[in-house]
Design an enzyme around this catalytic site. Structure first.
Site, short mmCIF file in Angstrom:
data_model
loop_
_atom_site.label_atom_id
_atom_site.label_comp_id
_atom_site.label_asym_id
_atom_site.label_seq_id
_atom_site.Cartn_x
_atom_site.Cartn_y
_atom_site.Cartn_z
N ASP A 91 47.89 44.78 36.58
CA ASP A 91 46.71 45.37 37.21
C ASP A 91 46.12 46.65 37.03
O ASP A 91 45.24 47.16 36.95
CB ASP A 91 46.75 45.00 38.74
N SER A 129 35.88 41.41 49.84
CA SER A 129 35.33 40.21 48.92
C SER A 129 34.08 41.09 48.36
O SER A 129 33.45 40.83 47.35
CB SER A 129 34.79 39.08 49.85
N THR A 155 48.71 47.61 46.28
CA THR A 155 49.91 47.17 45.83
C THR A 155 50.61 48.44 45.12
O THR A 155 49.87 48.77 44.19
CB THR A 155 49.91 45.89 45.33
N THR A 362 43.57 39.21 45.00
CA THR A 362 42.68 39.01 43.80
C THR A 362 41.53 38.23 43.87
O THR A 362 40.96 37.52 43.10
CB THR A 362 43.72 38.57 42.70
C1 LIG Z 1 49.11 42.35 50.34
C2 LIG Z 1 47.93 42.42 49.84
C3 LIG Z 1 47.82 43.06 48.57
C4 LIG Z 1 46.66 43.53 47.79
N1 LIG Z 1 46.74 44.38 46.68
C5 LIG Z 1 45.41 44.82 46.22
C6 LIG Z 1 45.62 45.88 45.28
O1 LIG Z 1 46.66 46.23 44.52
N2 LIG Z 1 44.48 46.36 44.95
C7 LIG Z 1 43.27 46.17 45.53
O2 LIG Z 1 42.22 46.64 44.85
N3 LIG Z 1 43.05 44.98 46.66
C8 LIG Z 1 44.25 44.68 47.00
N4 LIG Z 1 44.31 43.82 48.16
C9 LIG Z 1 42.95 43.42 48.72
C10 LIG Z 1 42.70 41.81 48.41
O3 LIG Z 1 42.10 41.65 47.22
C11 LIG Z 1 41.69 41.66 49.52
O4 LIG Z 1 42.33 41.73 50.72
C12 LIG Z 1 40.54 40.41 49.24
O5 LIG Z 1 39.95 40.50 48.24
C13 LIG Z 1 39.98 39.74 50.51
O6 LIG Z 1 39.24 40.97 51.19
P1 LIG Z 1 39.28 41.52 52.73
O7 LIG Z 1 40.66 41.29 53.02
O8 LIG Z 1 38.56 42.55 53.15
O9 LIG Z 1 38.81 40.10 53.34
P2 LIG Z 1 37.35 39.79 53.69
O10 LIG Z 1 36.29 40.09 52.29
O11 LIG Z 1 36.64 40.45 54.90
O12 LIG Z 1 37.28 38.31 54.03
C14 LIG Z 1 37.50 37.70 55.23
C15 LIG Z 1 37.20 36.04 55.04
O13 LIG Z 1 35.86 35.85 54.96
C16 LIG Z 1 35.86 35.12 53.70
N5 LIG Z 1 34.43 35.66 52.82
C17 LIG Z 1 34.07 36.56 52.66
N6 LIG Z 1 32.91 36.75 51.99
C18 LIG Z 1 32.52 35.57 51.44
C19 LIG Z 1 31.54 34.58 50.86
N7 LIG Z 1 30.54 35.53 50.16
N8 LIG Z 1 31.72 33.43 50.75
C20 LIG Z 1 32.78 32.67 51.54
N9 LIG Z 1 33.66 33.22 52.17
C21 LIG Z 1 33.88 34.70 52.20
C22 LIG Z 1 37.00 35.25 52.75
O14 LIG Z 1 37.15 34.22 51.95
C23 LIG Z 1 38.16 35.11 53.99
O15 LIG Z 1 38.34 34.20 54.35
C24 LIG Z 1 45.38 43.19 48.62
C25 LIG Z 1 45.62 42.52 49.50
C26 LIG Z 1 46.52 42.14 50.26
C27 LIG Z 1 46.71 41.23 51.47
#
Ligand SMILES: Cc1cc2nc3c(=O)[nH]c(=O)nc-3n(C[C@H](O)[C@H](O)[C@H](O)COP(=O)(O)OP(=O)(O)OC[C@H]3O[C@@H](n4cnc5c(N)ncnc54)[C@H](O)[C@@H]3O)c2cc1C
Length: 380
Positions: A91, A129, A155, A362
């Protein structure tokens, strides 16, 4: 049908052997302690698999996406957190490989094959997201940029030697105003917040990153100003394939454990594998996993063939299908093993916790369905 070259078969056999002999015995301990397994990084580097996708001129082996997918699957069968070392490395590497100029590639890619680590830094506390709402800003100054902002959940964040970080250079232009940069560890202005305490995948590190007036030389910009969003999407697309491969491996690992257990566990005078209720559960588990594997290999093949009109749809479909399968299959494996499945003496409870993450990172599975649906209804 999947055919591998002799060289690819040898590589996969080596990975299988390392996984069984070296990684599997460490998996429970890594999970329990939550410590990052530096010895596993060394093991991968020594065996030439820390960056399989890296082309040979930069020190990698130039693996196909399909081979990398199989490598990830093999490691994830015994320890998904160890497979995440390779995923996080890819990544952080791919944004440079996809979008960097030659001097950036020559400077930063070869050390990644030798043991230096990278990270992909996109997510922010207010931008998950909805990644276009990120608040990091890179303001042009002399022959460089001044970066301010905050990232979370990254990560490898605090242990990475280089970060691929995304920020707006022109916030008013939205997707066309985002730019990607390589940020070196120890750059003044880079500091680390907390490392997360997680449910699963506990052998990986997830950090908060803080950028305060962090100066980046212009030559560390990946591509042109405004290329950041398309660069991020290209890297994420591949990463969704990696998550799918990790999920298939997790599911297969749980099936292997449950099958062995069901053949040995005697209740009512016979192994529980003779009970139709258990057999049907196992049949569903295997069918789900095989279907997810085929879809994942198809996505990998489209990436190898650079069939870009299929890649977006298939990588997102593989990601949500395989991770949903992994969640269901690992949960059912715990069920097949009854009370013992719930105990830390057996690996399936760890696999179940690890599988949950594959539905989230992801791009969540909800977002993956949004992406796939958008492709399905796209005007030709
Ligand atoms: C252990 C771990 C490792 C990670 N590693 C990395 C990394 O190396 N680099 C990096 O950049 N990021 C990383 N991430 C971030 C990860 O990609 C995000 O957590 C993920 O994209 C979701 O974003 P959020 O947690 O803010 O959830 P949110 O976007 O707040 O979503 C919350 C809920 O709302 C839903 N939702 C939101 N928008 C919509 C929509 N338009 N339609 C339908 N449902 C929706 C989601 O599906 C979810 O169920 C990591 C996350 C974790 C937990």
């Amino acid at each position: 049908m999947i055919t591998l070259t002799e060289e690819q078969r040898i590589m996969l056999n080596t990975v299988r052997q390392i996984s069984q002999e070296k990684i599997k015995p460490r998996a429970a301990e890594i999970d329990e302690s939550g410590e990052f397994p530096w010895d596993t990084v060394t093991l991968f580097a020594e065996n030439g698999i820390l960056t399989p996708l890296l082309p040979e001129p930069y020190g990698g082996i130039g693996a196909t996406y399909l081979l990398f997918s199989m490598i990830l699957e093999e490691i994830s069968k015994v320890c998904a957190a160890s497979a995440l070392i390779l995923i996080a490395q890819a990544d952080g590497m791919l944004p440079i490989l996809y979008g960097g100029n030659e001097s950036l590639k020559e400077k930063y890619l070869p050390p990644l094959a030798e043991g230096k680590l990278s990270a992909f830094a996109a997510t922010e506390p207010g931008a998950g997201s909805d990644i276009l709402s990120l608040r990091a800003r890179a303001v042009k100054q002399d022959n460089g940029y001044l970066l301010n902002g905050q990232k979370c959940f990254i990560t490898n964040g605090c242990i990475a030697d280089i970060l691929c970080a995304y920020a707006y250079t022109h916030p008013d232009r939205k997707a066309k105003g985002m730019t990607a940069f390589v940020v070196e560890k120890d750059t003044p202005g880079l500091s680390y917040g907390k490392n997360e305490n997680k449910m699963g995948m506990r052998g990986s590190i997830n950090s908060e990153l803080i950028f305060e007036d962090l100066w980046i030389p212009e030559e560390n910009r990946i591509g042109e100003e405004g290329d950041g969003f398309s660069n991020m999407m290209a890297a994420l697309n591949s990463s969704r394939l990696f998550t799918a491969s990790q999920a298939v491996g997790l599911a297969q690992g749980a099936i292997d454990e449950a099958t062995t257990y069901a053949n040995q566990r005697v209740q009512f005078g016979a192994p529980i594998s003779r009970l139709q209720a258990v057999q049907f559960m196992m049949a569903d588990m295997v069918a789900r996993t095989e279907a997810a594997r085929l879809l994942t290999y198809q996505a990998a093949t489209y990436l190898d063939q650079q069939k870009m009109n299929q890649v977006l749809k298939f990588c997102s479909m593989a990601k949500f299908m395989a991770s949903d399968a992994a969640m269901q299959v690992t949960t059912d494996a715990v069920q097949v093993m009854g009370g013992y499945g719930y105990m830390k003496d057996f690996p399936v409870e760890r696999m179940m916790r690890d599988a949950k993450l594959t539905q989230i990172y992801t791009g969540t599975n909800q977002i993956m369905r949004v992406v796939a649906a958008r492709e399905i209804f796209k005007k030709p």
